[in-house]
Design a protein around this motif. Sequence first.
Motif, short mmCIF file in Angstrom:
data_model
loop_
_atom_site.label_atom_id
_atom_site.label_comp_id
_atom_site.label_asym_id
_atom_site.label_seq_id
_atom_site.Cartn_x
_atom_site.Cartn_y
_atom_site.Cartn_z
N PHE A 27 38.35 41.23 47.43
CA PHE A 27 37.95 42.47 46.74
C PHE A 27 39.02 42.87 45.74
CE2 PHE A 27 38.18 47.22 46.75
CZ PHE A 27 37.02 47.45 46.00
N TYR A 28 40.29 42.66 46.09
CA TYR A 28 41.40 43.02 45.21
C TYR A 28 41.75 41.90 44.24
CZ TYR A 28 41.78 46.76 48.60
OH TYR A 28 41.48 47.84 49.41
N ASN A 29 41.87 40.67 44.77
CA ASN A 29 42.31 39.55 43.94
C ASN A 29 41.25 39.06 42.96
OD1 ASN A 29 44.47 39.52 45.98
ND2 ASN A 29 44.99 37.53 45.10
N VAL A 30 39.98 39.28 43.30
CA VAL A 30 38.90 38.75 42.45
C VAL A 30 38.08 39.88 41.83
CG1 VAL A 30 36.87 37.27 42.36
CG2 VAL A 30 38.78 36.65 43.84
N THR A 31 37.41 40.66 42.66
CA THR A 31 36.50 41.67 42.14
C THR A 31 37.20 42.70 41.28
OG1 THR A 31 35.05 41.39 44.07
CG2 THR A 31 34.75 43.39 42.75
N LEU A 32 38.24 43.34 41.83
CA LEU A 32 38.93 44.38 41.06
C LEU A 32 39.71 43.78 39.90
CD1 LEU A 32 40.26 46.92 43.73
CD2 LEU A 32 38.22 47.06 42.30
#
Length: 412
Positions: free
Chosen positions: A82-87
């Motif tokens: 969620f942090y490394n890719v999406t955000l």
Amino acid sequence: MQGSKKLVIGKAKNIVANLIVAVGILSASSIALADSVSQAKRMHDRLAGVPPTEQILQQMAGLIEAGQPEQAAFLAMENPAFYNVTLKNWITPWTNEEADVFAPLNDYTATVIGIIRDDIDFRQILTGNIIYSAPSVSGIPTYSNSNNAHYEALENNGIDLASNLVQQTQSSVTGLPAQATAGVITTRAAAKSFFKDGTNRAMFRFTLINHMCTDLEALKDTSLPPDRIRQDLSRSPGGDSRIFANSCSGCHTGMDPLAQAYAYYEYEYDVQGDPEGNNGYLAYNQDGQTDPETGSRVTAKHRINANNFEFGYVIEDDRWDNYWREGINQTLGWSEQLQGYGYGAKSMGEELANSQQFAQCQVTKVFKDVCLRNPQDVSDRSVIDEATQTFMQNGYQMKPVFASTANYCKGE
């Protein structure tokens, strides 16, 4: 004898009927379960960008079945992707003029990721003395004011941002005075993209695009006084003064007095040896510093092309005024708790971040990212309006916006 046969046949019919009912109940239950599983998977895919484990999928499906779909969304957001890719992919286009999603991780992107992770008031992205880096990761270059090596190494080595990003103050990491910090506006990445060359108007324009979901053309208002428009803007472009009166002035009457907040900033780099500015740094004229070309704290770029219209406005300090509090752009929803003027990037960022438009922009961007489409109908608009009010009332935290939006779109 005949009566016995009828009794047996009657019992058989009842058994068959009961079996049909039981099968129907089981089928309905299976369909409901399948729906919750598919909804959970869709929710996880859109929030984390990767498939869930079977255990997480079943936990999320159970929460959906129990009427707690937003808790299921929060469970999905615990995935490091969620942090490394999406955000990372959601935020990165804001950091460069080309809106390139494939640009490397940088201090702008990492700071927004950290603010979301830690449930910090999202208005801090335009006002805060805040920056996120990963100083404790071994083998990674330390943060530098003059290159992006720290963040590129974090990305290239697949470092988990959720676990390793650390909140610090910009004033302690970059050396900027606390009063000169303004969230992502004063990060190195933003300076490289929007303070490099030009007249610093680019920083203001792209802040509107990225954080107010609008551009200057949509805000054009020729009814406002042009008294703060700078000397570099010709009043007769192409020899036709009507172009200025009917077009150019409509943008600059509002933009120039607001962008004056950036009067003391410059992105310094070696123009000949490093034309892309990859090794440049953000410079700020502190109290007592004087630019040799202006004789004041105002950087030289704010006086370029003065001969275009010598009677135009000459910037003497970083005083900004929001002319858009009058006229058609009152609809942006400016805060009545603020005065509409001030000094420097921090207070001007506060003016923008406390508008209704800022809050609605963040919610709309999440909607597009999670639902994979633009808002289309009354229902979509209603959900965005409700989520905007909740966002503003509950500390401007972003993760609940992602959760409620994922819940709304989980059935698509």
